[in-house]
Design an enzyme around this catalytic site. Structure first.
Site, PDB file in Angstrom:
ATOM      1  N   ARG A 125       0.810  -1.229   0.000  1.00 59.89           N
ATOM      2  CA  ARG A 125       0.000   0.000   0.000  1.00 59.89           C
ATOM      3  C   ARG A 125       0.844   1.281   0.000  1.00 59.89           C
ATOM      4  O   ARG A 125       0.365   2.344   0.355  1.00 59.89           O
ATOM      5  CB  ARG A 125      -0.990   0.017   1.172  1.00 59.89           C
ATOM      6  CG  ARG A 125      -2.021  -1.106   1.115  1.00 59.89           C
ATOM      7  CD  ARG A 125      -3.127  -0.895   2.140  1.00 59.89           C
ATOM      8  NE  ARG A 125      -4.141  -1.919   2.014  1.00 59.89           N
ATOM      9  CZ  ARG A 125      -4.154  -3.062   2.687  1.00 59.89           C
ATOM     10  NH1 ARG A 125      -3.160  -3.336   3.526  1.00 59.89           N
ATOM     11  NH2 ARG A 125      -5.119  -3.934   2.512  1.00 59.89           N
ATOM     12  N   LYS A 147       3.663  11.405 -11.220  1.00 60.00           N
ATOM     13  CA  LYS A 147       2.860  10.540 -12.084  1.00 60.00           C
ATOM     14  C   LYS A 147       3.580   9.205 -12.267  1.00 60.00           C
ATOM     15  O   LYS A 147       4.763   9.162 -12.590  1.00 60.00           O
ATOM     16  CB  LYS A 147       2.644  11.178 -13.453  1.00 60.00           C
ATOM     17  CG  LYS A 147       1.506  12.175 -13.509  1.00 60.00           C
ATOM     18  CD  LYS A 147       1.242  12.572 -14.953  1.00 60.00           C
ATOM     19  CE  LYS A 147       0.056  13.496 -15.075  1.00 60.00           C
ATOM     20  NZ  LYS A 147      -0.210  13.867 -16.477  1.00 60.00           N
ATOM     21  N   GLU A 189      10.567  17.834 -24.583  1.00 60.35           N
ATOM     22  CA  GLU A 189       9.968  18.270 -23.322  1.00 60.35           C
ATOM     23  C   GLU A 189      10.602  19.570 -22.830  1.00 60.35           C
ATOM     24  O   GLU A 189       9.932  20.419 -22.225  1.00 60.35           O
ATOM     25  CB  GLU A 189      10.101  17.174 -22.261  1.00 60.35           C
ATOM     26  CG  GLU A 189       9.369  15.873 -22.585  1.00 60.35           C
ATOM     27  CD  GLU A 189       7.854  15.963 -22.430  1.00 60.35           C
ATOM     28  OE1 GLU A 189       7.341  17.036 -22.041  1.00 60.35           O
ATOM     29  OE2 GLU A 189       7.184  14.950 -22.705  1.00 60.35           O
ATOM     30  N   LYS A 231       8.098  22.949 -14.041  1.00 61.54           N
ATOM     31  CA  LYS A 231       7.182  21.842 -13.782  1.00 61.54           C
ATOM     32  C   LYS A 231       6.733  21.814 -12.328  1.00 61.54           C
ATOM     33  O   LYS A 231       5.557  21.595 -12.033  1.00 61.54           O
ATOM     34  CB  LYS A 231       7.814  20.501 -14.155  1.00 61.54           C
ATOM     35  CG  LYS A 231       6.835  19.356 -13.912  1.00 61.54           C
ATOM     36  CD  LYS A 231       7.086  18.130 -14.717  1.00 61.54           C
ATOM     37  CE  LYS A 231       5.948  17.140 -14.526  1.00 61.54           C
ATOM     38  NZ  LYS A 231       6.170  15.863 -15.228  1.00 61.54           N
ATOM     39  N   GLU A 241      -3.830  17.054 -11.325  1.00 56.45           N
ATOM     40  CA  GLU A 241      -4.294  17.378 -12.672  1.00 56.45           C
ATOM     41  C   GLU A 241      -5.807  17.604 -12.746  1.00 56.45           C
ATOM     42  O   GLU A 241      -6.510  17.023 -13.570  1.00 56.45           O
ATOM     43  CB  GLU A 241      -3.876  16.293 -13.672  1.00 56.45           C
ATOM     44  CG  GLU A 241      -3.861  16.790 -15.109  1.00 56.45           C
ATOM     45  CD  GLU A 241      -3.204  15.806 -16.063  1.00 56.45           C
ATOM     46  OE1 GLU A 241      -3.895  15.346 -16.980  1.00 56.45           O
ATOM     47  OE2 GLU A 241      -2.016  15.501 -15.883  1.00 56.45           O
ATOM     48  N   ARG A 245      -2.519  21.682 -14.309  1.00 56.16           N
ATOM     49  CA  ARG A 245      -1.465  20.723 -14.628  1.00 56.16           C
ATOM     50  C   ARG A 245      -1.645  20.109 -16.017  1.00 56.16           C
ATOM     51  O   ARG A 245      -0.678  19.639 -16.624  1.00 56.16           O
ATOM     52  CB  ARG A 245      -1.392  19.621 -13.561  1.00 56.16           C
ATOM     53  CG  ARG A 245      -0.249  18.650 -13.803  1.00 56.16           C
ATOM     54  CD  ARG A 245       0.010  17.735 -12.620  1.00 56.16           C
ATOM     55  NE  ARG A 245       1.050  16.772 -12.953  1.00 56.16           N
ATOM     56  CZ  ARG A 245       1.666  15.994 -12.083  1.00 56.16           C
ATOM     57  NH1 ARG A 245       1.345  16.057 -10.800  1.00 56.16           N
ATOM     58  NH2 ARG A 245       2.587  15.136 -12.466  1.00 56.16           N
ATOM     59  N   ASN A 249       0.599  18.577 -20.621  1.00 52.41           N
ATOM     60  CA  ASN A 249       0.345  17.613 -21.687  1.00 52.41           C
ATOM     61  C   ASN A 249       0.366  18.257 -23.073  1.00 52.41           C
ATOM     62  O   ASN A 249      -0.078  17.638 -24.042  1.00 52.41           O
ATOM     63  CB  ASN A 249      -1.008  16.923 -21.458  1.00 52.41           C
ATOM     64  CG  ASN A 249      -0.998  16.045 -20.229  1.00 52.41           C
ATOM     65  OD1 ASN A 249      -0.086  15.258 -20.028  1.00 52.41           O
ATOM     66  ND2 ASN A 249      -2.013  16.196 -19.390  1.00 52.41           N
ATOM     67  N   HIS A 252       0.815  16.296 -26.278  1.00 50.95           N
ATOM     68  CA  HIS A 252       0.663  14.883 -25.947  1.00 50.95           C
ATOM     69  C   HIS A 252      -0.632  14.263 -26.473  1.00 50.95           C
ATOM     70  O   HIS A 252      -0.700  13.049 -26.632  1.00 50.95           O
ATOM     71  CB  HIS A 252       0.738  14.694 -24.434  1.00 50.95           C
ATOM     72  CG  HIS A 252       2.119  14.860 -23.868  1.00 50.95           C
ATOM     73  ND1 HIS A 252       2.837  16.023 -24.000  1.00 50.95           N
ATOM     74  CD2 HIS A 252       2.908  14.006 -23.176  1.00 50.95           C
ATOM     75  CE1 HIS A 252       4.011  15.878 -23.397  1.00 50.95           C
ATOM     76  NE2 HIS A 252       4.081  14.659 -22.903  1.00 50.95           N
ATOM     77  N   HIS A 256       0.770  11.108 -27.942  1.00 47.05           N
ATOM     78  CA  HIS A 256       0.548   9.773 -27.386  1.00 47.05           C
ATOM     79  C   HIS A 256      -0.139   8.861 -28.394  1.00 47.05           C
ATOM     80  O   HIS A 256       0.161   7.661 -28.470  1.00 47.05           O
ATOM     81  CB  HIS A 256      -0.295   9.858 -26.114  1.00 47.05           C
ATOM     82  CG  HIS A 256       0.494  10.140 -24.884  1.00 47.05           C
ATOM     83  ND1 HIS A 256      -0.095  10.520 -23.694  1.00 47.05           N
ATOM     84  CD2 HIS A 256       1.827  10.097 -24.633  1.00 47.05           C
ATOM     85  CE1 HIS A 256       0.839  10.706 -22.774  1.00 47.05           C
ATOM     86  NE2 HIS A 256       2.012  10.452 -23.321  1.00 47.05           N
ATOM     87  N   HIS A 268       9.184   8.732 -27.364  1.00 51.46           N
ATOM     88  CA  HIS A 268       8.151   9.604 -26.795  1.00 51.46           C
ATOM     89  C   HIS A 268       8.358  11.060 -27.197  1.00 51.46           C
ATOM     90  O   HIS A 268       7.418  11.734 -27.641  1.00 51.46           O
ATOM     91  CB  HIS A 268       8.156   9.478 -25.267  1.00 51.46           C
ATOM     92  CG  HIS A 268       7.217  10.418 -24.581  1.00 51.46           C
ATOM     93  ND1 HIS A 268       5.851  10.273 -24.641  1.00 51.46           N
ATOM     94  CD2 HIS A 268       7.448  11.527 -23.838  1.00 51.46           C
ATOM     95  CE1 HIS A 268       5.274  11.247 -23.949  1.00 51.46           C
ATOM     96  NE2 HIS A 268       6.224  12.015 -23.459  1.00 51.46           N
TER      97      HIS A 268
END
Length: 364
Positions: A125, A147, A189, A231, A241, A245, A249, A252, A256, A268
């Site tokens: 956990r 993330k 990026e 960032k 997000e 936030r 992206n 993206h 993606h 990427h």
């Protein structure tokens, strides 16, 4: 040793430092300052490529400081980013008798960081983890912000968690071991951060591009710290997000989808670069930016060595994959679109003909 630069991602009890150094010799001192003591068992998760460059020396750094550490080595690349890999890591951690005070260390690029963070967030956990990014993409982006995730059924990052590391330690000279294509991929990026938040930084990149591409250490430390600062500022305002936030992206939504449809043959950052051009073209057709601005940004990406279009993909399949984007709502696509370099907004685009027009321009 040059004293590491540092900044803090301020998230209350989940706050953590980012150290930017020129080697790994200060890592264990920083580890102790982050509250990871010698009594805590450590597992370093890395991939075969990074292990061959840094694994033995990094593990020796830990052991010479008195830490008990083991190593788990993955096959490199996006194809390892799946639930089967996570299951294998769980088995290793169980056999190594890790407890809730133990910690995982992600030594590698974005794939290693995402996998390690996801494993740490779900094992017992939640146990501690530390990011030690060795790729440019990871140093300027994926190692900061918490993330984690894996791909599933060819959909990128569809399973994951928000889970902050205890610290991030960046050795800028690890970039010198990267293949040139990987380094250039990470530049997408870097450029993205300038476009979304800081026009002055975007111009700094443009003015110092030759020094960046030649690994000038002082310039790279500045670039990486500026990226982490941009960032972390966004993450501090919107950790999970729910709003702001999502601007991270930028590029993206298309990127993606291109990455998935290409079956991850493209890196990427290469896909993000193509997505950035797509976002600028959409904004141009909507009257938000000039055609000259689109051309200027595309020219900078190309000068960096990044692609601005892709061949041999089906635009319809790319559009279909875009509908799986996590920002999509009720089949409506939410884009991050530029109003100028340094200024972007979130906007739903319902005009599928416009989207397809742009896709056919960047898929040639």
């Amino acid at each position: 040793m040059v004293v590491p630069d540092s900044l803090v991602v301020s998230l209350g009890e989940r706050s953590y430092p980012i150290y930017i150094a020129n080697n790994f010799s200060g890592f264990c001192t920083c580890l102790k300052e982050a509250g990871i003591g010698l009594e805590q068992k450590l597992v370093v998760i890395t991939d075969e490529n990074v292990d061959s460059c840094h694994g033995a020396g990094f593990l020796e750094e830990l052991k010479s400081s008195g830490y008990k550490a083991e190593k788990y080595v993955l096959a490199p690349g996006e194809r390892s980013k799946n639930l089967e890999t996570i299951q294998n890591i769980y088995r290793f951690l169980i056999n190594s008798k890790l407890d809730r005070k133990s910690a995982l260390i992600a030594l590698g690029g974005g794939v290693v960081g995402d996998i390690t963070g996801f494993a740490a967030s779900t094992f017992l956990r939640g146990i501690n983890f530390i990011q030690v990014p060795t790729s440019l993409l990871a140093q300027v982006d994926s190692s900061v912000g918490g993330k984690t995730g894996v791909d599933f059924d060819n959909v990128k990052n569809i399973i994951g968690t928000f889970y902050q590391p205890k610290m991030v330690y960046i050795n800028v000279n690890s970039l010198k071991t990267l293949p040139p294509r990987e380094f250039i991929s990470g530049m997408a990026e870097v450029i993205k951060h300038g476009i979304i938040r800081n026009a002055d930084f975007f111009n700094y990149i443009k003015d110092h591009l030759d020094e960046i591409l030649n690994y000038n250490e002082n310039v790279m430390r500045h670039v990486i710290k500026a990226n982490c600062s941009i960032k972390s500022d966004v993450v501090e305002q919107d950790e999970r997000e729910s709003g702001l936030r999502a601007i991270l992206n930028f590029g993206h939504t298309i990127g993606h989808a291109v990455e998935s449809v290409s079956d991850f043959e493209l890196l990427h950052g290469e896909c993000v670069s193509i997505g950035i051009v797509g976002a600028f073209k959409i904004a141009c057709y909507l009257g938000m930016v000039s055609a000259e601005t689109v051309d200027d940004v595309a020219a900078m990406l190309e000068k960096t060595g990044l692609p601005t279009s892709v061949k041999n993909l089906n635009p319809d399949k790319v559009y279909e994959k875009m509908l799986y984007d996590k920002k999509a709502k009720g089949g409506r696509l939410l884009f991050v679109l530029p109003r100028a370099v340094g200024d972007v907004i979130l906007r739903f685009i319902d005009d599928d003909k416009l989207i397809m027009k742009v896709l056919t321009e960047i898929i040639v």
